[in-house]
Design a protein around this motif. Sequence first.
Motif, PDB file in Angstrom:
ATOM      1  N   ILE A 245      81.272 -35.795  85.077  1.00  0.00           N
ATOM      2  CA  ILE A 245      81.794 -37.416  85.007  1.00  0.00           C
ATOM      3  C   ILE A 245      81.176 -37.939  86.315  1.00  0.00           C
ATOM      4  N   GLU A 246      80.411 -39.071  85.968  1.00  0.00           N
ATOM      5  CA  GLU A 246      79.431 -39.605  86.928  1.00  0.00           C
ATOM      6  C   GLU A 246      80.065 -40.968  87.716  1.00  0.00           C
ATOM      7  N   GLN A 247      79.903 -40.815  88.933  1.00  0.00           N
ATOM      8  CA  GLN A 247      80.493 -41.982  89.726  1.00  0.00           C
ATOM      9  C   GLN A 247      81.816 -42.755  89.330  1.00  0.00           C
TER      10      GLN A 247
ATOM     11  N   ILE B  98      77.053 -37.615  91.378  1.00  0.00           N
ATOM     12  CA  ILE B  98      76.863 -38.473  92.336  1.00  0.00           C
ATOM     13  C   ILE B  98      75.803 -39.433  91.985  1.00  0.00           C
ATOM     14  N   ASP B  99      75.978 -40.681  91.730  1.00  0.00           N
ATOM     15  CA  ASP B  99      74.735 -41.616  91.324  1.00  0.00           C
ATOM     16  C   ASP B  99      74.928 -42.839  92.413  1.00  0.00           C
ATOM     17  N   GLU B 100      75.348 -43.898  92.341  1.00  0.00           N
ATOM     18  CA  GLU B 100      75.390 -44.946  93.211  1.00  0.00           C
ATOM     19  C   GLU B 100      75.905 -44.560  94.726  1.00  0.00           C
TER      20      GLU B 100
ATOM     21  N   CYS C  23      80.462 -38.598  81.025  1.00  0.00           N
ATOM     22  CA  CYS C  23      81.006 -40.000  81.018  1.00  0.00           C
ATOM     23  C   CYS C  23      80.521 -40.471  82.352  1.00  0.00           C
ATOM     24  N   ASP C  24      80.003 -41.967  82.411  1.00  0.00           N
ATOM     25  CA  ASP C  24      79.804 -42.643  83.779  1.00  0.00           C
ATOM     26  C   ASP C  24      80.653 -43.751  83.883  1.00  0.00           C
ATOM     27  N   VAL C  25      81.192 -43.779  84.883  1.00  0.00           N
ATOM     28  CA  VAL C  25      82.378 -44.944  85.301  1.00  0.00           C
ATOM     29  C   VAL C  25      81.689 -45.810  85.924  1.00  0.00           C
ATOM     30  N   ASN C  26      80.557 -45.837  86.674  1.00  0.00           N
ATOM     31  CA  ASN C  26      79.984 -46.896  87.353  1.00  0.00           C
ATOM     32  C   ASN C  26      80.935 -47.487  88.470  1.00  0.00           C
ATOM     33  N   GLN C  27      81.640 -46.628  88.995  1.00  0.00           N
ATOM     34  CA  GLN C  27      82.673 -47.100  90.179  1.00  0.00           C
ATOM     35  C   GLN C  27      83.698 -47.892  89.729  1.00  0.00           C
TER      36      GLN C  27
HETATM   37 MG    MG Z   1      75.105 -43.847  86.715  1.00  0.00          MG
END
Ligand code: MG
Length: 375
Positions: free
Chosen positions: A224-226, A249-251, A198-202
């Motif tokens: 689970i991403e960012q 850790i992405d952005e 899952c990527d929540v994008n902040q």
């Molecule tokens: Mg991402």
Amino acid sequence: EAPRGHEIAAVETVIVDCPTTRRHRLSNTEISFQSYVIVKVILGDGTVGYGEAATLGGPRWAEESVEAIKANIDAYIAPAIRGRSALDFERNALLMAKAANRNNAARAGVDSALFDAAGKALGLPASQLLGGAVRDRIEVLWALASGDAEQEIEEAKAKLSAREHRRFKIKLGFHSPADDMTRLTKIVEALPGCEIVCDVNQGWTEATAIRFLPRLAELGVVLIEQPLRPGLIAATARIAARSAIPIMIDEAAFTGPEIVANAIGAAGSVYSLKLVKSGGLFNLKRAAGIAQACGLELYGGCLLETGIGAAAHLAVLSTLPQVEWGCEHFGPKILKADLTQGEIVFRDFHIHCPTGPGLGVTINEDVLRAARRKG
Ligand code: MG
Ligand code: MUC
């Protein structure tokens, strides 16, 4: 002076807008076409190389937009390297970094074109110039991001039966958390045996993450991403400490120091590698080394690149000692028409690294012409 033939004679840029097969939604933006700056480098001997600078929804995913990327390449980055040898990768990267602070996507686009041109001039794949490949394929996931569970299940099942993807990334954060859990539950139940990221994008706060992470764990989500905004290292570390699922850790980390700060702060245990964050191919490889030295596992992230950008990433990813979480370079497949001629193969749940000289892809000139922004 550059050896005759390998000197950078011209750097040209064009903005393209490529329609996607469906609406792609993130917590903070949504797209139905993807915009890139395509960079063309021409060497003294006439060799041509292509690179790509990707964005997502204008200056939304990161601060760079295609309009700014094109302007900064044309006015600052191209003049800094014109006349230099395309084979002087480290020097060119330094000159570009000096000419344009940050501007990571812009510099990475030019750097990719230089690797393509240099490799084509020498008859070597770019991966050879980066130390040589240790793998020829990488497991590749597919992102589900329309927000409509029924459509997403149908899409995932088609990918599964084509044996293209069996791991799926669900974009969260554009619905309320409760609605996202309902959607996610439907998807997970319809796709038994598939790994779900899952990527929540902040899109969440610490409080929201604390409330909903146990449900994600119950559903068997593997990564689970960012979840939170970049900079919230302590808050992310608190949720990481109580989460049964590793955090990616992405952005939050573009630069080496940012990777180290997040790792020391315990704000995640997997790092998503992207050219738009690292600013060039050697720097992407360095980011991998920094993350690995900090004990982070690695994932090949994307910004929905075309086959050109995907190939630039694969050149680096193929040389890394480890890429524990595979990659997400499904970009060429989410475009109605990719800009390359199909050298990148998706088969048996893996993306197969192209083997030809340079980035190993050739441009589909008709698609490029059609996608070119008018006016
Ligand atoms: Mg991402
Ligand atoms: C991101 O944040 O990971 C990459 C794949 C996708 O679906 O969104 C992007 C950006």
